[in-house]
Design a protein around this motif. Structure first.
Motif, PDB file in Angstrom:
ATOM      1  N   THR A 210      38.682  43.680  46.384  1.00 11.20           N
ATOM      2  CA  THR A 210      39.122  42.482  47.104  1.00 11.20           C
ATOM      3  C   THR A 210      40.526  42.122  46.650  1.00 11.20           C
ATOM      4  OG1 THR A 210      36.847  41.661  47.185  1.00 11.20           O
ATOM      5  CG2 THR A 210      38.600  40.048  47.560  1.00 11.20           C
ATOM      6  N   ALA A 211      41.414  41.892  47.592  1.00 12.78           N
ATOM      7  CA  ALA A 211      42.781  41.494  47.251  1.00 12.78           C
ATOM      8  C   ALA A 211      42.782  40.009  46.904  1.00 12.78           C
ATOM      9  CB  ALA A 211      43.724  41.787  48.407  1.00 12.78           C
ATOM     10  N   LEU A 212      43.012  39.715  45.628  1.00 12.32           N
ATOM     11  CA  LEU A 212      43.053  38.338  45.142  1.00 12.32           C
ATOM     12  C   LEU A 212      44.463  38.007  44.681  1.00 12.32           C
ATOM     13  CD1 LEU A 212      39.809  38.340  42.945  1.00 12.32           C
ATOM     14  CD2 LEU A 212      40.081  37.364  45.234  1.00 12.32           C
ATOM     15  N   GLU A 213      44.901  36.809  45.008  1.00 11.43           N
ATOM     16  CA  GLU A 213      46.200  36.317  44.556  1.00 11.43           C
ATOM     17  C   GLU A 213      45.945  35.200  43.551  1.00 11.43           C
ATOM     18  OE1 GLU A 213      50.080  33.919  46.327  1.00 11.43           O
ATOM     19  OE2 GLU A 213      48.338  34.258  47.605  1.00 11.43           O
ATOM     20  N   VAL A 214      46.369  35.392  42.304  1.00  9.01           N
ATOM     21  CA  VAL A 214      46.225  34.345  41.301  1.00  9.01           C
ATOM     22  C   VAL A 214      47.236  33.248  41.619  1.00  9.01           C
ATOM     23  CG1 VAL A 214      46.362  33.761  38.845  1.00  9.01           C
ATOM     24  CG2 VAL A 214      45.433  35.984  39.545  1.00  9.01           C
ATOM     25  N   ILE A 215      46.744  32.009  41.821  1.00 13.09           N
ATOM     26  CA  ILE A 215      47.650  30.913  42.152  1.00 13.09           C
ATOM     27  C   ILE A 215      47.728  29.865  41.040  1.00 13.09           C
ATOM     28  CG2 ILE A 215      47.476  31.257  44.627  1.00 13.09           C
ATOM     29  CD1 ILE A 215      45.624  28.824  44.736  1.00 13.09           C
ATOM     30  N   ALA A 216      46.764  29.891  40.100  1.00 15.64           N
ATOM     31  CA  ALA A 216      46.799  28.924  39.001  1.00 15.64           C
ATOM     32  C   ALA A 216      45.911  29.408  37.870  1.00 15.64           C
ATOM     33  CB  ALA A 216      46.321  27.553  39.481  1.00 15.64           C
ATOM     34  N   HIS A 217      46.142  28.838  36.699  1.00 12.07           N
ATOM     35  CA  HIS A 217      45.248  29.089  35.571  1.00 12.07           C
ATOM     36  C   HIS A 217      45.037  27.785  34.828  1.00 12.07           C
ATOM     37  CE1 HIS A 217      48.134  28.928  32.169  1.00 12.07           C
ATOM     38  NE2 HIS A 217      49.000  29.293  33.102  1.00 12.07           N
TER      39      HIS A 217
ATOM     40  N   VAL B 290      41.021  31.391  35.944  1.00 15.78           N
ATOM     41  CA  VAL B 290      42.097  31.583  36.908  1.00 15.78           C
ATOM     42  C   VAL B 290      41.581  31.185  38.286  1.00 15.78           C
ATOM     43  CG1 VAL B 290      43.350  33.382  35.653  1.00 15.78           C
ATOM     44  CG2 VAL B 290      41.561  34.039  37.252  1.00 15.78           C
ATOM     45  N   LEU B 291      42.461  30.587  39.067  1.00 19.09           N
ATOM     46  CA  LEU B 291      42.151  30.225  40.446  1.00 19.09           C
ATOM     47  C   LEU B 291      42.835  31.246  41.341  1.00 19.09           C
ATOM     48  CD1 LEU B 291      41.118  28.282  42.685  1.00 19.09           C
ATOM     49  CD2 LEU B 291      43.297  27.069  42.426  1.00 19.09           C
ATOM     50  N   CYS B 292      42.054  31.861  42.212  1.00 20.61           N
ATOM     51  CA  CYS B 292      42.582  32.899  43.102  1.00 20.61           C
ATOM     52  C   CYS B 292      42.353  32.527  44.553  1.00 20.61           C
ATOM     53  CB  CYS B 292      41.871  34.225  42.843  1.00 20.61           C
ATOM     54  SG  CYS B 292      42.010  34.824  41.163  1.00 20.61           S
ATOM     55  N   ARG B 293      43.267  32.987  45.401  1.00 18.27           N
ATOM     56  CA  ARG B 293      43.112  32.891  46.853  1.00 18.27           C
ATOM     57  C   ARG B 293      42.819  34.309  47.345  1.00 18.27           C
ATOM     58  NH1 ARG B 293      48.104  30.900  48.805  1.00 18.27           N
ATOM     59  NH2 ARG B 293      47.306  28.856  48.296  1.00 18.27           N
ATOM     60  N   HIS B 294      41.885  34.412  48.267  1.00 20.08           N
ATOM     61  CA  HIS B 294      41.548  35.709  48.851  1.00 20.08           C
ATOM     62  C   HIS B 294      42.572  36.018  49.933  1.00 20.08           C
ATOM     63  CE1 HIS B 294      37.388  36.200  47.147  1.00 20.08           C
ATOM     64  NE2 HIS B 294      37.725  34.976  46.763  1.00 20.08           N
TER      65      HIS B 294
ATOM     66  N   LEU C 209      48.521  37.520  34.230  1.00 22.32           N
ATOM     67  CA  LEU C 209      47.246  37.061  34.791  1.00 22.32           C
ATOM     68  C   LEU C 209      46.701  38.024  35.841  1.00 22.32           C
ATOM     69  CD1 LEU C 209      48.098  33.290  35.219  1.00 22.32           C
ATOM     70  CD2 LEU C 209      46.377  34.229  33.681  1.00 22.32           C
ATOM     71  N   ALA C 210      47.525  38.356  36.819  1.00 20.68           N
ATOM     72  CA  ALA C 210      47.088  39.267  37.882  1.00 20.68           C
ATOM     73  C   ALA C 210      46.768  40.643  37.316  1.00 20.68           C
ATOM     74  CB  ALA C 210      48.143  39.366  38.972  1.00 20.68           C
TER      75      ALA C 210
END
Length: 157
Positions: free
Chosen positions: A49-56, A63-67, A32-33
């Protein structure tokens, strides 16, 4: 999905990539990432932008990402799984903001889906007037692994 996760608030059609893998998830979470990083191009608003994939989402390629620089900011993006840098507005940003904005977006989607389904409709079969709503005859949605996806149950609205 662990119930202690904030992702649990989104409903059963999301898989928390930070928790134990859900039984109905066949996706390689590490991919995903990598795909997100590949698809985001220099003209995309989240380029750099640094995005962290936390869910799909189990039912499509969201995909749901946290900044990482702003941990209270989340975004839902829709990947294309083209395995290449995209052009234009792809991957699309479906929702962006604080957690409450993500929940509000999900609730609005659920409400719109509920309104679009006639009363008394069995979602697995046909409407009372005999109209086929099962999706029979249409190409099944396929996940990034190429395998057909089964529709995950949606949370009640």
């Amino acid at each position: 999905m662990k119930e202690t996760s904030v992702v649990a608030e989104l409903g059963d059609d999301w898989c928390d990539v930070t928790a134990d893998r859900a039984e109905d998830c066949d996706l390689d979470h590490l991919a995903l990432a990598a795909e997100l990083s590949t698809e985001v191009h220099p003209a995309h608003p989240f380029f750099g932008t640094a995005l962290e994939v936390i869910a799909h989402r189990l039912t499509n390629d969201d995909v749901l990402c946290r900044h990482r620089a702003t941990p209270s900011r989340y975004s839902i993006l829709h990947l294309t799984w083209s395995h290449r840098e995209e052009i234009g507005g792809c991957p699309t940003i479906d929702a962006d903001g604080e957690w409450r904005h993500i929940i509000a977006y999900e609730n609005a989607v659920d409400a719109a889906l509920s309104e679009s389904v006639p009363n008394g409709t069995d979602l697995s079969g046909s409407a009372p007037n005999g109209a086929d709503l099962s999706g029979a005859g249409r190409k099944p949605e396929r996940g990034p692994t190429g395998q057909p996806r089964e529709a995950a149950p949606r949370r009640p609205s």
